[in-house]
Write an enzyme that holds these catalytic residues in place. Structure first.
Site, PDB file in Angstrom:
ATOM      1  N   ASN A 209      19.854 -13.629 -14.345  1.00 52.07           N
ATOM      2  CA  ASN A 209      19.294 -13.627 -12.986  1.00 52.07           C
ATOM      3  C   ASN A 209      18.489 -14.904 -12.777  1.00 52.07           C
ATOM      4  OD1 ASN A 209      16.401 -13.051 -13.674  1.00 52.07           O
ATOM      5  ND2 ASN A 209      17.359 -11.252 -14.585  1.00 52.07           N
ATOM      6  N   ARG A 210      17.976 -15.060 -11.585  1.00 51.02           N
ATOM      7  CA  ARG A 210      17.364 -16.336 -11.199  1.00 51.02           C
ATOM      8  C   ARG A 210      15.876 -16.464 -11.530  1.00 51.02           C
ATOM      9  NH1 ARG A 210      20.440 -19.248  -7.599  1.00 51.02           N
ATOM     10  NH2 ARG A 210      22.234 -18.136  -6.770  1.00 51.02           N
TER      11      ARG A 210
END
Ligand SMILES: Cc1cc2nc3c(=O)[nH]c(=O)nc-3n(C[C@H](O)[C@H](O)[C@H](O)COP(=O)(O)O)c2cc1C
Length: 402
Positions: A209-210
């Protein structure tokens, strides 16, 4: 506001890093008087300090005696920072010795004093040093925990000088808020998680994920500055190590779970700022998954990862404050409220996220919902300021110490 800073430098191999710290202070507009010890001058010469600071440099009390520098420097300083602080300097400061300009300055200073020790692990762990550090801390001196990493020779361990930018960050807070005034988490152990977990598919690919880890690192930094012992569990974060934390690096959600539960067992508060992957591939291919000639993409079967927040909630020791996070793309507050109820935490910090919103940014806005129904809306602000606002709420919930 420009401040008058005394930068003390001890005779350790990390003395050269103080040049960078000096630069950070002067480039921020502060006036810096460098006071090296005689040993420090064997590592980095007086001309370097004089040129970089634009001020005279002396290590003993016999220069410019008409200005009485052994008293004046300490009296006029807004902040004294010693980096690196050697084992010898810690001992002298703890015992009030004053045989050179720096130790005299430490006795005359009435401003915040920050010491950033650096030495071999054996020296740092020696009972004499441990006692000296405890004495200094009991007097309100902020002694920053050394980092773990490469030491003078080929050896590694605890005792490395933290990154100058991280010492600078602690110093900047001390100037803005004062050291003693903000030691409200002293004696507390807090666990902070940061970053985003990655679930490997094969040796080169992962599901991730970011999350950049910036918000979690800001929580850790703020807690260190407020005097807490901080365990920072970092998942795939590419930021400099914050000064003064015990850093545990993890990769996957399961590793994050194990490290967090272990650290949380004795902690006063846990702040789950990391973004764990909710799912992981059901199987791991030991060789890189190949593109098939017929163009058919492989199906990836996912299994659900353990829910760390729920497990933390179940195992919570009495009085422990648990803060969880919700990153929501829509209906942020309603979803956050439902998540808080499901997981049994004390507080949830709800962020509205999007591709260019929150992740990787230096600022953040959030709504903090507490189990008792209280809602605090925190407007867009630097991530460290937001962390401080949440720590204020956590501190109110910590049981007072007998
Ligand atoms: C190459 C070298 C590296 C050293 N590094 C350190 C160090 O990192 N930390 C420390 O406490 N002492 C270190 N020492 C020992 C100190 O220089 C010694 O204790 C000295 O008396 C410290 O003086 P000061 O505290 O007045 O600066 C080192 C000595 C040498 C020769």
């Amino acid at each position: 506001m420009p401040a008058e800073i005394v930068l003390g430098v001890g005779g350790g191999i990390a003395a050269y890093k103080a040049c960078e710290l000096l630069r950070l202070f002067t480039e921020s507009g502060h006036r810096v008087r460098v006071v090296p010890t005689a040993s420090a001058l064997r590592f980095v010469g007086a001309p370097t300090w004089a040129a970089l600071s634009g001020r005279p440099v002396a290590d003993d009390v016999w220069s410019d005696v008409h200005e009485v520098p052994h008293v004046r420097l300490g009296q006029h300083a807004d902040l004294v920072v010693v980096a690196p602080a050697t084992a010898d300097l810690l001992a002298k400061a703890a015992h009030g010795l004053a045989d050179d300009l720096l130790t005299n300055t430490l006795l005359t200073a009435r401003c915040p004093v920050l010491l950033a020790p650096a030495m071999h692990t054996e020296m740092w762990e020696h009972p004499a040093t441990v006692a000296n550090v405890a004495t200094l801390r009991s007097r309100g001196v902020r002694v920053i925990e050394p980092a773990v990493g490469r030491l003078t020779g080929r050896d590694t361990g605890k005792g490395r000088l933290p990154d100058p930018a991280e010492i600078f960050a602690v110093a900047r807070r001390a100037l803005a808020r004062g050291v003693e005034a903000e030691a409200d988490l002293a004696g507390r152990h807090v666990v902070v998680t940061a970053g985003g977990t990655r679930e490997p598919l094969d040796p080169v690919r992962f599901l991730g994920n970011r999350s950049s880890g910036k918000q979690g690192y800001a929580f850790a930094r703020a807690a260190v500055a407020r005097g807490a012992r901080v365990t920072l569990v970092a998942a795939n974060v590419a930021l400099p190590d914050p000064a003064g934390v015990d850093l545990v690096r993890v990769g996957t959600t399961e590793e994050l779970r194990d490290a967090t539960l272990a650290a949380a067992a004795g902690a006063d508060a846990v702040v789950m700022a990391a973004a764990p992957a909710d799912f992981r591939p059901a199987s791991y291919a030991s060789g890189k998954i190949k593109k098939s000639d017929d163009g058919v993409a492989p199906a990836i079967e996912l299994v659900t990862n353990p829910d760390i927040a729920v497990e933390l909630g179940r195992r919570r020791r009495p009085g422990q404050v648990l803060v969880i996070f919700a990153a929501e793309t829509d209906d942020a507050e309603a979803n956050g409220r439902a998540k808080l109820a499901r997981k049994g935490a004390d507080m949830i910090v709800v962020n509205e996220v999007g591709v260019d919103k929150v992740f990787g940014a230096d600022t953040n806005a959030a709504t903090v919902i507490s189990a008792d129904g209280a809602v605090h809306r925190l407007p867009e602000q630097p991530k460290e300021a937001l962390a401080d606002a949440v720590w204020d709420l956590v501190r109110q919930r910590l049981p007072s110490r007998s």
